[in-house]
Structure formats: C-alpha cells, structure tokens
Write a protein that holds these residues in place. Structure first.
Motif, mmCIF file in Angstrom:
data_model
loop_
_atom_site.group_PDB
_atom_site.id
_atom_site.type_symbol
_atom_site.label_atom_id
_atom_site.label_comp_id
_atom_site.label_asym_id
_atom_site.label_seq_id
_atom_site.Cartn_x
_atom_site.Cartn_y
_atom_site.Cartn_z
ATOM 1 N N GLU A 1 11.699 -28.312 -10.694
ATOM 2 C CA GLU A 1 10.896 -27.243 -10.120
ATOM 3 C C GLU A 1 9.735 -26.934 -11.056
ATOM 4 O O GLU A 1 9.884 -26.979 -12.284
ATOM 5 N N ILE A 2 8.555 -26.662 -10.490
ATOM 6 C CA ILE A 2 7.417 -26.226 -11.300
ATOM 7 C C ILE A 2 7.525 -24.716 -11.529
ATOM 8 O O ILE A 2 7.712 -23.948 -10.584
ATOM 9 N N HIS A 3 7.408 -24.314 -12.786
ATOM 10 C CA HIS A 3 7.425 -22.900 -13.157
ATOM 11 C C HIS A 3 6.024 -22.495 -13.601
ATOM 12 O O HIS A 3 5.280 -23.300 -14.192
ATOM 13 N N VAL A 4 5.679 -21.230 -13.354
ATOM 14 C CA VAL A 4 4.346 -20.723 -13.689
ATOM 15 C C VAL A 4 4.454 -19.338 -14.321
ATOM 16 O O VAL A 4 5.225 -18.493 -13.847
ATOM 17 N N GLN A 5 3.692 -19.136 -15.377
ATOM 18 C CA GLN A 5 3.467 -17.816 -15.947
ATOM 19 C C GLN A 5 1.963 -17.611 -16.050
ATOM 20 O O GLN A 5 1.248 -18.514 -16.492
ATOM 21 N N SER A 6 1.466 -16.446 -15.636
ATOM 22 C CA SER A 6 0.026 -16.221 -15.684
ATOM 23 C C SER A 6 -0.274 -14.727 -15.698
ATOM 24 O O SER A 6 0.460 -13.921 -15.098
ATOM 25 N N ARG A 7 -1.368 -14.379 -16.391
ATOM 26 C CA ARG A 7 -1.856 -13.007 -16.404
ATOM 27 C C ARG A 7 -3.369 -13.046 -16.268
ATOM 28 O O ARG A 7 -4.037 -13.892 -16.885
ATOM 29 N N PRO A 8 -3.925 -12.136 -15.468
ATOM 30 C CA PRO A 8 -5.378 -12.129 -15.261
ATOM 31 C C PRO A 8 -6.132 -11.996 -16.585
ATOM 32 O O PRO A 8 -5.799 -11.165 -17.426
ATOM 33 N N GLY A 9 -7.129 -12.869 -16.763
ATOM 34 C CA GLY A 9 -7.958 -12.838 -17.950
ATOM 35 C C GLY A 9 -7.338 -13.443 -19.190
ATOM 36 O O GLY A 9 -7.999 -13.548 -20.237
ATOM 37 N N GLU A 10 -6.069 -13.879 -19.120
ATOM 38 C CA GLU A 10 -5.395 -14.420 -20.306
ATOM 39 C C GLU A 10 -4.997 -15.886 -20.162
ATOM 40 O O GLU A 10 -4.619 -16.518 -21.139
ATOM 41 N N GLY A 11 -5.032 -16.417 -18.956
ATOM 42 C CA GLY A 11 -4.694 -17.817 -18.781
ATOM 43 C C GLY A 11 -3.389 -18.037 -18.052
ATOM 44 O O GLY A 11 -2.726 -17.083 -17.608
ATOM 45 N N SER A 12 -3.003 -19.296 -17.939
ATOM 46 C CA SER A 12 -1.802 -19.680 -17.184
ATOM 47 C C SER A 12 -1.020 -20.741 -17.930
ATOM 48 O O SER A 12 -1.565 -21.490 -18.759
ATOM 49 N N ARG A 13 0.269 -20.808 -17.606
ATOM 50 C CA ARG A 13 1.147 -21.824 -18.194
ATOM 51 C C ARG A 13 2.012 -22.399 -17.084
ATOM 52 O O ARG A 13 2.722 -21.676 -16.390
ATOM 53 N N PHE A 14 1.904 -23.720 -16.875
ATOM 54 C CA PHE A 14 2.724 -24.431 -15.902
ATOM 55 C C PHE A 14 3.678 -25.352 -16.671
ATOM 56 O O PHE A 14 3.263 -26.002 -17.637
ATOM 57 N N TRP A 15 4.920 -25.463 -16.230
ATOM 58 C CA TRP A 15 5.827 -26.408 -16.857
ATOM 59 C C TRP A 15 6.929 -26.822 -15.883
ATOM 60 O O TRP A 15 7.239 -26.113 -14.924
ATOM 61 N N PHE A 16 7.473 -27.997 -16.128
ATOM 62 C CA PHE A 16 8.642 -28.470 -15.389
ATOM 63 C C PHE A 16 9.408 -29.436 -16.277
ATOM 64 O O PHE A 16 8.868 -29.995 -17.242
ATOM 65 N N GLU A 17 10.693 -29.604 -15.962
ATOM 66 C CA GLU A 17 11.570 -30.464 -16.754
ATOM 67 C C GLU A 17 12.182 -31.529 -15.852
ATOM 68 O O GLU A 17 12.527 -31.253 -14.698
ATOM 69 N N VAL A 18 12.285 -32.744 -16.374
ATOM 70 C CA VAL A 18 12.904 -33.837 -15.615
ATOM 71 C C VAL A 18 13.850 -34.609 -16.516
ATOM 72 O O VAL A 18 13.623 -34.730 -17.727
ATOM 73 N N THR A 19 14.914 -35.101 -15.939
ATOM 74 C CA THR A 19 15.856 -35.953 -16.658
ATOM 75 C C THR A 19 15.629 -37.391 -16.226
ATOM 76 O O THR A 19 15.691 -37.705 -15.023
ATOM 77 N N LEU A 20 15.355 -38.263 -17.187
ATOM 78 C CA LEU A 20 15.018 -39.655 -16.898
ATOM 79 C C LEU A 20 16.039 -40.582 -17.533
ATOM 80 O O LEU A 20 16.450 -40.366 -18.688
ATOM 81 N N PRO A 21 16.452 -41.624 -16.825
ATOM 82 C CA PRO A 21 17.381 -42.588 -17.422
ATOM 83 C C PRO A 21 16.695 -43.426 -18.495
ATOM 84 O O PRO A 21 15.498 -43.720 -18.395
ATOM 85 N N VAL A 22 17.439 -43.778 -19.506
ATOM 86 C CA VAL A 22 16.930 -44.639 -20.575
ATOM 87 C C VAL A 22 17.233 -46.079 -20.200
ATOM 88 O O VAL A 22 18.359 -46.413 -19.809
#
Length: 367
Positions: free
Chosen positions: A96-117
């Motif tokens: 899932e994509i997660h978002v944190q943001s505040r007006p005038g301060e910027g935004s942060r998007f992140w997500f996590e995935v598990t990948l086979p080696v």
C-alpha cells in the motif's frame, strides 16, 4: 532479488515526477531501505520526500481518486490517473502507498514490498537441443519491447535461425510495424510506454480484420509471473504467455506450433566436431580470419554467426571450425571467440596446412 521491474519503475517515476512538479525550492529525496532480509526474501521500503507545497487533509482524501487533481491549480496537468494507477500497481505487489503531507511543508510517500531473493539469471535460458533453422520459406517476426537488451537477445536468437526481424520500442510502433511489414508472428512485451502490449494486440487484431487478413499469432512476454497478467493476456488474444528469463526451448516450441514449422537440428557428428577440444580445425584463409578478428573485437555475435555459416559454403573442411565458432557466438562467449581467432592468426599453422606461403603476424595486429 526478483521484482517486476517495469511496474516498480512506473510507480517510482510517477511519485518522483509529482514531487519535482510541486517543489519550487528545497529538495526532493529518494531513498531505499532494506528493513529485513534472509536467504529467501528481502523487505524493502521505497520513500520519496519533498519540501514542496504540501497538501491539506481534504486534498489527501481525494489523492487516489480517478480524475481528481489536487494541489496548486497552476501545476495541475493530465487526467489525474497517475497516482490511482500507481496505487493499484503497488496493491498487485502486495503493499500500500502511504502519504504524509502538510500545507507549505512538503509531502512524504512510501511503500514496502517483499521480494524473493534469486540468483541472477540470463535473459534467455538455453535449450538442450540446438535448432539451426527450419524448413520452408523465410518467416517474419515482430519483436515489441521497450528494453533494447531484451529485443537484442530475441533478435539474435531468431535471426540466427533464419527469421526476418522487425522491431518496435512501444505498442504504437508495434501497430505501425505490423501495418508496414505484415509479420507472421509477434512477440509482445506486456508493459511498454505510449501503448501497452495488450492494447497494441487489440489494435492489430482490428486492423488485420479490417484488411481481411488472418489473425496474427501473439506471444506475450513479461517479467511478472502474476496469474492476473497471464489471464488478461490470454483474454486479450495471446496464444501464449512467457515470463522472463525466457526459456528458449519453450519459445521455439510455441513459434513452431503457431507457424507450423519443422525445425532443423545440428547432426550429432557436427555437434561433436564443433565441441570437441581435440578436433583438428582446418582454418579458413587469412582474409577470412581477419574479418572474423574485426567482428570479434566489436563483439558482434550476430555477424559472427553469419560469417560462420558463410565459411561452410567456401569449403566443407571449414565446417568444424565454423561449428565451434557458431556455438561460442550463440552463448555470447566473446573472449573465447577472440582467443580462438587470434591463436590461429598468430600461430602460422593455417597457411601451412592450406598450402599458403607463411607470413608472420606483426605486433600491430595484436590488441
């Protein structure tokens, strides 16, 4: 690690593009962090953070809705589908994509995935039986893939077997190439820019029907082993679905079945002559060896294979040498080819065996 490279790239480019678009000053930071790993899997966090205009809670609530474009109206562009599609792609990766943001301060998007080696695999798995061509008239194959290396691997394999190749870098080019070249079969990548593989297949089918032509066989290729991709491809009209790295034997079996081909294979005696280290090789004349040396320096495997086939037409005595050369080129062993050619050029034996006056190769011939 094994990942769907194109989907992952599409998501990251979309999120990064938005961060750059909405950041006039400060920075855009992209990071990848390994959260956990063992011998079978690794969990990665992808994160994009900017110091741009930010978003209000109301804008965040609409962020992933189709046809909603949030933020400064002067910066809005497109249909607003990018983040919605990115979210769906991340869902297919089990995250899932997660978002944190505040007006005038910027935004942060992140997500996590598990990948086979996994161990690094070649882009084309070799076949246990070596086809050298097919019976009947020459056939034409359309290869559509936006990755030049993927096209080159397939083109080298199929052109070496006698197919005529036409290439496309995206779905729209594939549609245009089909109109211009009328191929007998298409190998279509699933995810491409401008127009994807499934849409291109549907356009080609409509175009051929309008022109009164028979249906074109399609082989869909994808880095994803997702069952949903497989089902979508077959539903869209694909004859087969192959995941990368492509198994050469499976590919040729499908092509042979769809085009009704009879494959030609190397005779056991030729295979033994080509592979046997103890086999005495009758080497072609110097002018032919110098052409091979130039091709070896360039690393042009396709032309080396063509030259090897040509040598067998000059004299049947050259066949063991040509067979060995062809096998080395098939497996892209450029150093071994260069050593084979240079040893024969510098040894002085070829001329003696062929009754030519011996000439010493000067130092300026070495590289």
């Amino acid at each position: 690690m094994l990942a769907d490279e194109k989907r992952l790239r599409q998501v990251l480019l979309n999120v990064l593009g938005n961060a750059v678009k909405f950041t006039d000053r400060g920075r855009v930071r992209f990071g990848v962090q390994a959260l956990a790993h063992d011998r079978v899997a690794v969990r990665l966090r992808f994160e994009v953070e900017d110091t741009g205009v930010g978003m209000t809670p109301e804008q965040l609530a609409k962020l992933f809705q189709p046809f909603e474009r949030v933020g400064d109206v002067r910066r809005r562009a497109g249909t607003g589908l990018g983040l919605m599609i990115s979210r769906q792609l991340v869902h297919l990766m089990g995250s899932e994509i997660h978002v944190q943001s505040r007006p005038g301060e910027g935004s942060r998007f992140w997500f996590e995935v598990t990948l086979p080696v996994t161990e690094l695999a070649a882009s084309l798995q070799p076949s246990e039986r070596d086809a050298i061509g097919y019976e009947g008239p020459r056939r034409k194959v359309l290869i559509a893939d936006d990755v030049v290396g993927n096209r080159a691997v397939l083109s080298d394999l199929l052109s070496g077997l006698g197919f005529e190749i036409c290439e496309a870098t995206n779905g729209q080019e594939a549609v245009e190439q089909e109109m211009a070249a009328s191929p007998d079969l298409a190998v279509m990548d699933l995810v491409m820019p401008v127009m994807g593989g499934l849409e291109a297949m549907q356009c080609i089918c409509r175009n051929r029907q309008a022109r009164g032509l028979a249906r074109l066989p399609f082989i869909v290729v994808s880095a994803s082993a997702n069952e949903e991709d497989h089902a979508w491809s077959i539903a869209a009209g694909a004859d087969a679905f192959l995941t990368e790295p492509i198994d050469q034997e499976s590919l040729l079996r499908i092509i042979g079945a769809r085009l009704g081909l009879t494959w030609l294979y190397a005779r056991p005696a030729e295979k033994q002559a080509g592979d046997g280290e103890g086999t005495e090789l009758v080497v072609p004349p110097r002018e032919q060896m110098e052409v091979l040396h130039t091709l070896a320096l360039k690393g042009n495997m396709r032309d080396i294979r063509k030259r090897a086939a040509y040598l067998t037409t000059l004299d049947e005595r050259y066949r063991p040498f040509a067979d060995r050369l062809d096998r080395l080129a098939q497996s892209c062993q450029s150093k071994a080819i260069r050593s084979l050619v240079e040893e024969r050029l510098q040894g002085g034996e070829p001329e003696a065996r062929l009754g030519l006056s011996p000439r010493r190769i000067g130092g300026d011939q070495r590289s």
